[in-house]
Enzyme design. Structure first.
Site, PDB file in Angstrom:
ATOM      1  N   GLN A 157      15.430  15.560   5.449  1.00 41.99           N
ATOM      2  CA  GLN A 157      13.930  15.553   5.487  1.00 41.99           C
ATOM      3  C   GLN A 157      14.071  14.595   6.294  1.00 41.99           C
ATOM      4  OE1 GLN A 157      13.975  12.325   3.546  1.00 41.99           O
ATOM      5  NE2 GLN A 157      11.309  12.088   2.339  1.00 41.99           N
ATOM      6  N   TYR A 205      -5.047  13.283   6.866  1.00 38.73           N
ATOM      7  CA  TYR A 205      -5.471  14.023   7.061  1.00 38.73           C
ATOM      8  C   TYR A 205      -4.835  15.364   8.036  1.00 38.73           C
ATOM      9  CZ  TYR A 205     -10.474  15.744   9.245  1.00 38.73           C
ATOM     10  OH  TYR A 205     -11.771  16.101   9.999  1.00 38.73           O
ATOM     11  N   TYR A 231       3.719   2.950  17.589  1.00 39.39           N
ATOM     12  CA  TYR A 231       5.149   3.486  16.980  1.00 39.39           C
ATOM     13  C   TYR A 231       6.302   2.512  18.118  1.00 39.39           C
ATOM     14  CZ  TYR A 231       1.367   7.256  16.677  1.00 39.39           C
ATOM     15  OH  TYR A 231       0.477   7.214  16.193  1.00 39.39           O
ATOM     16  N   GLU A 256       0.898   5.794   1.226  1.00 39.79           N
ATOM     17  CA  GLU A 256       0.488   6.970   1.533  1.00 39.79           C
ATOM     18  C   GLU A 256       0.591   8.580   0.866  1.00 39.79           C
ATOM     19  OE1 GLU A 256       0.156   6.342   5.452  1.00 39.79           O
ATOM     20  OE2 GLU A 256       0.696   8.651   5.403  1.00 39.79           O
ATOM     21  N   ARG A 305      -5.724   9.908  16.877  1.00 42.92           N
ATOM     22  CA  ARG A 305      -6.092  11.125  17.316  1.00 42.92           C
ATOM     23  C   ARG A 305      -6.060  12.189  16.678  1.00 42.92           C
ATOM     24  NH1 ARG A 305      -2.310  13.103  21.990  1.00 42.92           N
ATOM     25  NH2 ARG A 305      -0.859  13.669  20.561  1.00 42.92           N
ATOM     26  N   GLY A 306      -4.735  12.135  16.092  1.00 46.47           N
ATOM     27  CA  GLY A 306      -3.663  13.298  14.986  1.00 46.47           C
ATOM     28  C   GLY A 306      -3.133  14.222  15.499  1.00 46.47           C
ATOM     29  N   ASP A 307      -2.099  15.537  15.291  1.00 43.89           N
ATOM     30  CA  ASP A 307      -1.538  15.909  16.137  1.00 43.89           C
ATOM     31  C   ASP A 307      -2.357  17.564  16.080  1.00 43.89           C
ATOM     32  OD1 ASP A 307       0.585  14.431  16.888  1.00 43.89           O
ATOM     33  OD2 ASP A 307       1.380  14.288  14.769  1.00 43.89           O
ATOM     34  N   SER A 350       0.776  -1.337  -0.449  1.00 50.02           N
ATOM     35  CA  SER A 350      -0.127   0.070  -0.133  1.00 50.02           C
ATOM     36  C   SER A 350       1.098   1.165  -0.234  1.00 50.02           C
ATOM     37  CB  SER A 350      -0.947   0.084   1.385  1.00 50.02           C
ATOM     38  OG  SER A 350      -0.595  -0.348   2.439  1.00 50.02           O
ATOM     39  N   PHE A 360      11.802  14.418  10.351  1.00 49.45           N
ATOM     40  CA  PHE A 360      10.857  13.592  10.177  1.00 49.45           C
ATOM     41  C   PHE A 360      11.676  12.775  11.445  1.00 49.45           C
ATOM     42  CE2 PHE A 360       9.219  13.179   6.076  1.00 49.45           C
ATOM     43  CZ  PHE A 360       8.581  14.128   5.847  1.00 49.45           C
ATOM     44  N   HIS A 363       5.893   6.034  21.271  1.00 47.03           N
ATOM     45  CA  HIS A 363       5.277   7.259  20.563  1.00 47.03           C
ATOM     46  C   HIS A 363       5.500   8.645  21.284  1.00 47.03           C
ATOM     47  CE1 HIS A 363       1.810  10.844  21.000  1.00 47.03           C
ATOM     48  NE2 HIS A 363       1.597  10.374  19.444  1.00 47.03           N
ATOM     49  N   LYS A 417      -6.989   0.311  21.888  1.00 50.00           N
ATOM     50  CA  LYS A 417      -7.139   0.250  20.824  1.00 50.00           C
ATOM     51  C   LYS A 417      -8.153  -0.835  20.214  1.00 50.00           C
ATOM     52  CE  LYS A 417      -3.944   3.043  19.042  1.00 50.00           C
ATOM     53  NZ  LYS A 417      -3.299   5.110  18.332  1.00 50.00           N
ATOM     54  N   ALA A 467      -7.403   8.063  20.432  1.00 51.11           N
ATOM     55  CA  ALA A 467      -8.265   6.914  19.061  1.00 51.11           C
ATOM     56  C   ALA A 467      -8.737   5.997  19.159  1.00 51.11           C
ATOM     57  CB  ALA A 467      -6.587   6.646  17.913  1.00 51.11           C
ATOM     58  N   HIS A 494       3.886  -0.890   4.019  1.00 43.40           N
ATOM     59  CA  HIS A 494       3.103   0.371   3.422  1.00 43.40           C
ATOM     60  C   HIS A 494       4.213   1.467   3.467  1.00 43.40           C
ATOM     61  CE1 HIS A 494      -0.091   3.249   3.187  1.00 43.40           C
ATOM     62  NE2 HIS A 494      -0.105   4.331   4.511  1.00 43.40           N
TER      63      HIS A 494
END
Ligand SMILES: Cc1cc2nc3c(=O)[nH]c(=O)nc-3n(C[C@H](O)[C@H](O)[C@H](O)COP(=O)(O)OP(=O)(O)OC[C@H]3O[C@@H](n4cnc5c(N)ncnc54)[C@H](O)[C@@H]3O)c2cc1C
Length: 298
Positions: A220, A54, A153, A21, A112-114, A19, A224, A157, A173, A132, A273
């Site tokens: 880069q 997102y 993670y 992204e 949950r998102g950042d 897959s 990250f 995390h 989760k 999440a 992925h």
């Protein structure tokens, strides 16, 4: 209306699933780049599914939705939109999930998102969700046909007090109904392997898809790694530092990713992925190399 296959179903195939992204573009030019990359992927590689992120702070709701639709309609990819708890009430989350379900989308990455840029702590929406796991619960109970992915993670995390605490939350989760896990990027397979063993020891039995990023430049990857709390191997940093030629750097990153993928597939991971950052050329070079090594399974 076409119904996508669920990733839970795809994972039952007796071969690894591949897959890719994408992230929502900010400009028209960026939008054209996604579509050009998607066209190349569809022609030559046919990934099993594509995901679309997102934006931090929930900033790209409409763009994520629009590109999820385009990637399905123009290229017939099964699409997994990412969805975060940030900046949305439960009702807004339900509305978006309902829209996805009605269009035939059957896979969601529940996060949950950042927080948005410049904000360091997560503040839940007053009528929204904190973690999440709560989003997984909402989807599993109200949209039971959806296949649900969650994040994990291997190097912990960044906010978690310990890897053990993070694993307890990951197990929660899964207990709420997640079908599979996709990991944060990592550059050392040993870290992933140890993480999978720890998950299994904690009773987390669902498939774990390793997330792989081909490093394209030292700047880069350093950025990250700092953001995600990922270790940058000295050897990779050294190789990237030793050349100023962007093509050579790209070749180094692609070779590193190919070696990681080859080793992971040999060890029996359920899929790979790829974080391709919407860039067609490095992504295609990597996939061509995987195909040449017999590692792209189609
Ligand atoms: C594969 C992948 C895709 C991603 N896609 C996006 C994206 O599209 N958009 C985006 O904004 N971000 C994305 N992210 C980043 C992600 O949103 C952040 O890492 C975020 O900080 C945590 O999200 P989560 O879903 O892992 O949160 P959670 O699982 O809720 O965990 C967040 C933190 O809270 C802790 N925690 C969980 N439950 C509890 C509890 N009950 N009590 C106390 N602590 C708890 C966890 O240990 C962790 O430290 C992605 C990450 C990955 C790995």
């Amino acid at each position: 209306m076409i119904q996508d296959p669920t990733i839970a179903e795809l994972l039952k195939k007796n071969r690894p699933i591949m897959s890719v992204e994408f992230y929502p573009p900010k400009t028209e030019e960026g939008g054209a780049q996604i579509l050009a990359t998607a066209a190349e992927l569809q022609k030559h590689f046919k990934p099993d599914f594509v995901s679309i992120t997102y934006g931090a702070g929930g900033s790209t709701r409409e763009v994520t939705q629009r590109y999820a639709a385009l990637l399905r309609e123009q290229f017939q990819f099964p699409v997994m939109p990412h969805l975060t708890c940030i900046g949305a009430s439960k009702d807004e989350l339900r509305d978006l999930l309902g829209t996805y379900q009605r269009s035939g989308i059957r896979n969601i990455m529940a996060l949950r998102g950042d927080p948005p840029k410049g904000v360091t702590t997560f503040t839940p929406h007053p009528e929204g969700l904190h973690y999440a796991s709560e989003l997984v619960h909402l989807i599993r109970t109200e949209f039971p046909a959806m296949s649900i992915g969650v994040a994990a993670y291997p190097e912990k995390h960044p906010e978690a007090v310990s890897l053990k605490a993070d694993l307890d939350h990951l197990r929660h989760k899964v207990e709420q109904g997640a079908d599979f896990i996709t990991t944060q990027l990592f550059f050392e397979n040993e870290l992933f392997e140890q993480f999978v063993l720890k998950c299994r020891a904690e009773g987390i039995q669902i498939p774990i898809l390793p997330g792989i990023l081909p490093a394209l430049s030292l700047e880069q990857v350093e950025r990250f790694c700092q953001m995600c709390g990922t270790r940058l191997p000295v050897k990779l940093a050294h190789q990237l530092k030793n050349t100023t030629n962007p093509t050579e750097r790209e070749t180094i990153g692609i070779q590193w990713a190919t070696n990681q993928i080859e080793d992971l597939l040999r060890k029996g991971v359920p899929g790979i992925h790829l974080y391709i950052l919407n860039r067609s050329q490095p992504a295609l070079k990597l996939m061509k190399q995987l195909k040449a090594h017999g590692l792209w399974p189609h």
